[in-house]
Design an enzyme around this catalytic site. Sequence first.
Site, PDB file in Angstrom:
ATOM      1  N   PRO A  50      99.490  20.948  75.417  1.00 16.73           N
ATOM      2  CA  PRO A  50      98.560  21.551  74.452  1.00 16.73           C
ATOM      3  C   PRO A  50      97.664  20.517  73.776  1.00 16.73           C
ATOM      4  O   PRO A  50      98.102  19.408  73.457  1.00 16.73           O
ATOM      5  CB  PRO A  50      99.489  22.211  73.431  1.00 16.73           C
ATOM      6  CG  PRO A  50     100.788  21.499  73.556  1.00 16.73           C
ATOM      7  CD  PRO A  50     100.881  21.033  74.985  1.00 16.73           C
ATOM      8  N   VAL A  51      96.404  20.877  73.622  1.00 18.50           N
ATOM      9  CA  VAL A  51      95.442  20.072  72.863  1.00 18.50           C
ATOM     10  C   VAL A  51      94.672  21.019  71.942  1.00 18.50           C
ATOM     11  O   VAL A  51      94.581  22.220  72.182  1.00 18.50           O
ATOM     12  CB  VAL A  51      94.463  19.288  73.757  1.00 18.50           C
ATOM     13  CG1 VAL A  51      95.189  18.269  74.613  1.00 18.50           C
ATOM     14  CG2 VAL A  51      93.631  20.209  74.616  1.00 18.50           C
ATOM     15  N   GLY A  68      98.645  28.539  74.369  1.00 25.79           N
ATOM     16  CA  GLY A  68      98.051  28.707  75.688  1.00 25.79           C
ATOM     17  C   GLY A  68      96.937  27.733  76.004  1.00 25.79           C
ATOM     18  O   GLY A  68      96.196  27.923  76.957  1.00 25.79           O
ATOM     19  N   HIS A  69      96.796  26.677  75.236  1.00 25.71           N
ATOM     20  CA  HIS A  69      95.675  25.741  75.410  1.00 25.71           C
ATOM     21  C   HIS A  69      96.186  24.317  75.405  1.00 25.71           C
ATOM     22  O   HIS A  69      96.258  23.668  74.378  1.00 25.71           O
ATOM     23  CB  HIS A  69      94.686  25.921  74.252  1.00 25.71           C
ATOM     24  CG  HIS A  69      93.388  25.208  74.431  1.00 25.71           C
ATOM     25  ND1 HIS A  69      93.141  23.954  73.906  1.00 25.71           N
ATOM     26  CD2 HIS A  69      92.254  25.569  75.061  1.00 25.71           C
ATOM     27  CE1 HIS A  69      91.909  23.591  74.194  1.00 25.71           C
ATOM     28  NE2 HIS A  69      91.347  24.543  74.890  1.00 25.71           N
ATOM     29  N   PHE A  70      96.537  23.810  76.435  1.00 29.26           N
ATOM     30  CA  PHE A  70      96.682  24.130  77.838  1.00 29.26           C
ATOM     31  C   PHE A  70      98.175  24.236  78.152  1.00 29.26           C
ATOM     32  O   PHE A  70      98.976  23.588  77.497  1.00 29.26           O
ATOM     33  CB  PHE A  70      96.051  23.022  78.686  1.00 29.26           C
ATOM     34  CG  PHE A  70      94.557  22.982  78.603  1.00 29.26           C
ATOM     35  CD1 PHE A  70      93.793  23.772  79.439  1.00 29.26           C
ATOM     36  CD2 PHE A  70      93.917  22.166  77.696  1.00 29.26           C
ATOM     37  CE1 PHE A  70      92.408  23.707  79.386  1.00 29.26           C
ATOM     38  CE2 PHE A  70      92.533  22.114  77.636  1.00 29.26           C
ATOM     39  CZ  PHE A  70      91.772  22.880  78.476  1.00 29.26           C
TER      40      PHE A  70
END
Length: 148
Positions: A51-52, A45-47
């Site tokens: 994702p990072v 969920g990040h992002f």
Amino acid sequence: MTKEEILQHLPYAPPFLFVDELEYIDEEKVTGIYTFHADMPCYKGHFKGLPVTPGVLLTEVMAQTGLACLGIYLLRDEIQEQLPTVAMTSAHIDFYLPVAPGETVKAQATKIYFRFNKLKCRVALYNTAGALVCDGTMAGMIINSKNE
């Protein structure tokens, strides 16, 4: 104390262990390696769609390498079988580049001071291309449970 023994004395375990290997350690500095595996839950969920690695996890890699590993090394004559307690007391970190899922990073820390079991270090994190991801200073207390 060997690099492998230092890792065994870390008070962390997966999934919250963020040091895969120590490349180098002495009284003044330490270098460690960690790979952020693509299946880590933080990437779900990040992002969304891109994702990072969260900055708090990048900070944790530097804290576990620079404060915990170096602190254990500096207290190696006092630490026997007990796992030390490590608590970060302050950090100032500047972020420059993202770290993608699956990326390997190298954490480096140089001791600023170590007294009264408080360790302060200059820390930096690099990607595999050698580019600076983030850097700053952090400090923490290393408590040998035998001396509490």
